[in-house]
Write a protein that holds these residues in place. Structure first.
Motif, PDB file in Angstrom:
ATOM      1  N   CYS A   1      -3.978  -2.224   0.066  1.00  0.00           N
ATOM      2  CA  CYS A   1      -4.290  -0.944   0.723  1.00  0.00           C
ATOM      3  C   CYS A   1      -3.904  -0.992   2.197  1.00  0.00           C
ATOM      4  N   LEU A   2      -4.237  -2.105   2.846  1.00  0.00           N
ATOM      5  CA  LEU A   2      -3.940  -2.238   4.274  1.00  0.00           C
ATOM      6  C   LEU A   2      -2.440  -2.158   4.517  1.00  0.00           C
ATOM      7  N   ARG A   3      -1.664  -2.825   3.662  1.00  0.00           N
ATOM      8  CA  ARG A   3      -0.203  -2.741   3.804  1.00  0.00           C
ATOM      9  C   ARG A   3       0.275  -1.299   3.644  1.00  0.00           C
ATOM     10  N   GLU A   4      -0.237  -0.613   2.638  1.00  0.00           N
ATOM     11  CA  GLU A   4       0.174   0.773   2.402  1.00  0.00           C
ATOM     12  C   GLU A   4      -0.202   1.686   3.576  1.00  0.00           C
ATOM     13  N   SER A   5      -1.312   1.368   4.251  1.00  0.00           N
ATOM     14  CA  SER A   5      -1.808   2.237   5.336  1.00  0.00           C
ATOM     15  C   SER A   5      -0.932   2.183   6.573  1.00  0.00           C
ATOM     16  N   GLY A   6      -0.244   1.052   6.775  1.00  0.00           N
ATOM     17  CA  GLY A   6       0.529   0.865   8.000  1.00  0.00           C
ATOM     18  C   GLY A   6      -0.307   0.654   9.238  1.00  0.00           C
ATOM     19  N   VAL A   7      -1.643   0.522   9.082  1.00  0.00           N
ATOM     20  CA  VAL A   7      -2.516   0.308  10.246  1.00  0.00           C
ATOM     21  C   VAL A   7      -2.388  -1.132  10.728  1.00  0.00           C
ATOM     22  N   ARG A   8      -2.230  -1.297  12.044  1.00  0.00           N
ATOM     23  CA  ARG A   8      -2.082  -2.632  12.652  1.00  0.00           C
ATOM     24  C   ARG A   8      -3.351  -3.065  13.369  1.00  0.00           C
ATOM     25  N   GLU A   9      -4.057  -2.095  13.967  1.00  0.00           N
ATOM     26  CA  GLU A   9      -5.316  -2.363  14.700  1.00  0.00           C
ATOM     27  C   GLU A   9      -6.324  -1.307  14.285  1.00  0.00           C
ATOM     28  N   GLY A  10      -7.474  -1.732  13.793  1.00  0.00           N
ATOM     29  CA  GLY A  10      -8.467  -0.751  13.371  1.00  0.00           C
ATOM     30  C   GLY A  10      -9.566  -1.373  12.561  1.00  0.00           C
ATOM     31  N   LEU A  11     -10.151  -0.577  11.675  1.00  0.00           N
ATOM     32  CA  LEU A  11     -11.265  -1.014  10.831  1.00  0.00           C
ATOM     33  C   LEU A  11     -10.999  -0.582   9.387  1.00  0.00           C
TER      34      LEU A  11
END
Lengths: 138, 138, 138
Positions: free
Chosen positions: A28-38
């Motif tokens: 999921c994290l990979r799919e989100s493209g989020v680098r910094e967050g929660l």
């Protein structure tokens, strides 16, 4: 701010089980493209848990015995909730193990210590149930 | 969106202790420059906790006695996890006290009620262990 | 990034109660204008809880009996914290039920499974106490 949402579905055959869902959350994290967050990962049902601990079968057996001692399933009639239900103990076990975990995201990865793994804890299985993964950040 | 990350290190000499880490978390918040947002504080190890409660030594003694009653350390052989380990009870105590807390940040301060303090709860000490502080906001 | 903050006030007449605060949290979310993000809901006192479970009176009775078994109120002298206080048990009950919940916000709604409801759990009532609602997102 980016946000991402996914439901993970489970059907545990028996009443109780612990399932390591770290690979799915990482995906999921990979799919989100989020680098910094929660990342928030929570059970969407009130007789199951999401928690972080060790992926070790002996420990999972110990948890099972311990939770049954603290919140016994039987006799089911000891609980007022058990009118047409038999899962009051599952509502208690879930409170000890928790509904949710919030995990830091750093440089695009789950920011974990050496042994941290995310588990789905099922206490009233035998049917399809869901976990929510919500990610916010940049 | 701003993000900030810091590891806090601890080495508790004995097996168990409660350490007030509110000053360190407050210092992290100052360094982050975040005025509105959320602070995640979590144990990076699976035999320790981060939780919010009262800084009162009598209560901490009561917690110690209570947790030992709910999840006894001895006899260590009662737990299957204790093969070359003796810390199964610490994995249980940590579930009761919790892995993490999420605290609101308002006007650059930890948004706390009158007695709230953040603690590191060690249940398997005698070695260097870490807590993660992750802050997101603006 | 938007942020929103509100305090909810409660005065439970007796010592213990569970109050469904989902409508108030939903109202906060509407006021915030946040469509995608996270809601933190936490007790601002250390003898009360915020947790997610079922709005079913039989279950709440079962929780009351169960928590009293795991962390009995009496005899009050069994706890060192109870010097001029009688609420040590409330500090323990709160650890089992938890301080806070973090709930996902999706399309402007609390992103809940079918039976999830947010509760304020009071374990040391008879006075005015607060819950914090903090929302961040866009």
């Amino acid at each position: 701010m980016k946000s991402y949402r996914k439901e993970l579905w489970f059907e545990v055959p028996g009443r109780r089980a612990f399932v390591n869902i770290t690979p799915q959350v990482r995906q999921c994290l990979r799919e989100s493209g989020v680098r910094e967050g929660l990342v928030l990962v929570n059970a969407m049902h009130i007789t199951s848990s999401v928690f972080v601990n060790d992926d070790e079968s002996g420990l999972h057996h110990d948890y099972e015995v311990w939770l049954e001692k603290l919140a016994p399933h039987a006799p089911v009639a000891q609980y007022r909730h058990n009118v047409g239900e038999d899962n009051a103990d599952a509502h208690m076990k879930r409170q000890i193990m928790g509904r949710e975990t919030v995990v830091a995201v750093t440089a695009g990865e789950l920011d974990f210590g050496p042994w941290e793994q995310i588990f789905y804890g099922e206490f009233d299985g035998g049917r399809r149930k869901r976990v929510l993964v919500k990610i916010i950040g940049e």
